[in-house]
Design an enzyme around this catalytic site. Structure first.
Site: not given
Length: 377
Positions: A151, A176, A345
């Site tokens: 992230s 991700d 996530h």
């Protein structure tokens, strides 16, 4: 297709339908009570230390957790609001798969890192931090280093590679985070942050919330990593209550209403009698205050990623996250991509074995390292 695009900014996923929002109690269905007690970092990492970095304003201390003695270095960068502890379970798994060394780092303003200016979370500043820590650890001849970021940490990994802050860069793995979906998500980010509870009664309570809300789907990882997301603070029980807090009302079974009412009266009486301060927990990082840096983390990220000359791996929780530039780049074979379905996530926390397998296979294929003797891939 999932519309919760803002999960590309945070290392968390918003509560699922029916999940916890701002209510002080959530009733879960009947079931056995799970263990949400915290787990120590030492169960997953071999050592912990603070790396001292000199800068214009004095000295900064960056907390790192390490494992392994031989092979290339895996430099792990966590997502926004999280800490190096989010890599704990993954570290134990990857070290059992391949010959490698792991260095998981608390980025500035996060975890137990102490810097003079913790509010400066610009991509440029954080990328320079990475280079300085590597220089202090390894001097002028650093070993081969593979940077792996999730992230926000994935974005910082790309900025670090693009600026050549790690001259011995072996490869780049981004988990991700995609520019297109991240930029689309920024408008709804503040609403998501407001929906989270602001305080927790205990660390166990925070761990329980993270699992039951869907932020982290792996209970073991939540038990070791949530300690890096929240910190103890002092609040008085004599106050009317803390807005948007999560108490000890996350329960496994339905209570009889009369018993519940009696219990509530008893609690209120106890609160009235206690005026001393009680320990509660709150978020370590006020992510809503970092908004001015969000655009800088993600804008132009796809182009930076594609122009990085090192071998690249992109791990995604869903193929719908690809933007146009990455779709074209992937078709041209500019990077390797793998989709890990049935993950949230926080892919490396939800499915540490799958992430470790994907990374190990990638690194062995590129002859960066070898599988450990006796490991059957």
């Amino acid at each position: 297709m999932e519309k919760q695009l803002h999960l590309n900014l945070l290392a968390s996923r918003p509560p699922m339908a029916g999940g916890l929002q701002s209510s002080s109690k959530m009733k879960m269905g009947p079931g056995r009570k799970r263990d949400f007690s915290p787990l120590p970092w030492s169960q997953y990492f071999e050592t912990m230390e603070d790396v001292e970095v000199e800068n214009e304003n004095g000295k900064d201390l960056f907390r790192i957790y390490c494992s392994g003695a031989h092979g290339p270095v895996l430099l792990l960068l966590h997502g926004g609001g999280h800490s190096a502890l989010s890599w704990a379970v993954f570290t134990a798994v990857i070290c059992s798969r391949i010959n490698c060394r792991v260095v998981a780092m608390d980025l500035r303003g996060h975890g137990d890192t102490k810097v003079k200016n913790p509010d400066d979370l610009s991509a440029d500043t954080m990328a320079k931090d990475i280079g300085k820590v590597v220089e202090v650890l390894y001097g002028e001849n650093p070993p081969p280093i593979m940077i792996i970021g999730h992230s926000m940490g994935g974005a910082i990994a790309v900025h670090t590679a693009a600026a050549n802050h790690v001259p011995s860069l072996l490869g780049l793995c981004v988990i991700d985070v995609v520019e297109g979906t991240a930029m689309d998500a920024l408008n709804s980010m503040q609403n998501f942050l407001r929906s989270r509870p602001k305080t927790f009664k205990s660390l166990e309570n925070a761990i329980e919330w993270s699992v039951k809300s869907g932020q982290i789907r792996n209970t073991e990882s939540a038990r070791v990593s949530m300690g890096g997301q929240v910190k103890k603070c002092e609040e008085s029980t004599s106050r009317p209550g803390v807005s948007n807090s999560i108490g000890e009302g996350i329960i496994e079974e339905e209570e009889d209403e009369e018993v519940e009412e009696e219990s509530n009266k008893k609690r209120m009486k106890e609160d009235d009698q206690e005026v001393k301060k009680e320990s509660i927990f709150t978020w370590r990082v006020e992510l809503s205050k970092t908004e001015k840096y969000w655009d800088g983390w993600f804008r132009g990220l796809s182009a930076l990623f594609l122009t990085c000359p090192a071998p690249k791996l992109l791990l995604l929780a869903g193929v719908d996250r690809l933007d146009k530039d990455l779709t074209i780049g992937q078709m041209q074979g500019k990077f390797q991509m793998q989709v890990l379905p049935q993950c949230g996530h926080a892919v490396h926390e939800d499915a540490p074995e799958k992430v470790a397998d994907a990374l190990a296979t990638f690194m062995v294929r590129h002859k960066f390292t070898e599988f450990k003797e006796g490991y059957l891939c």
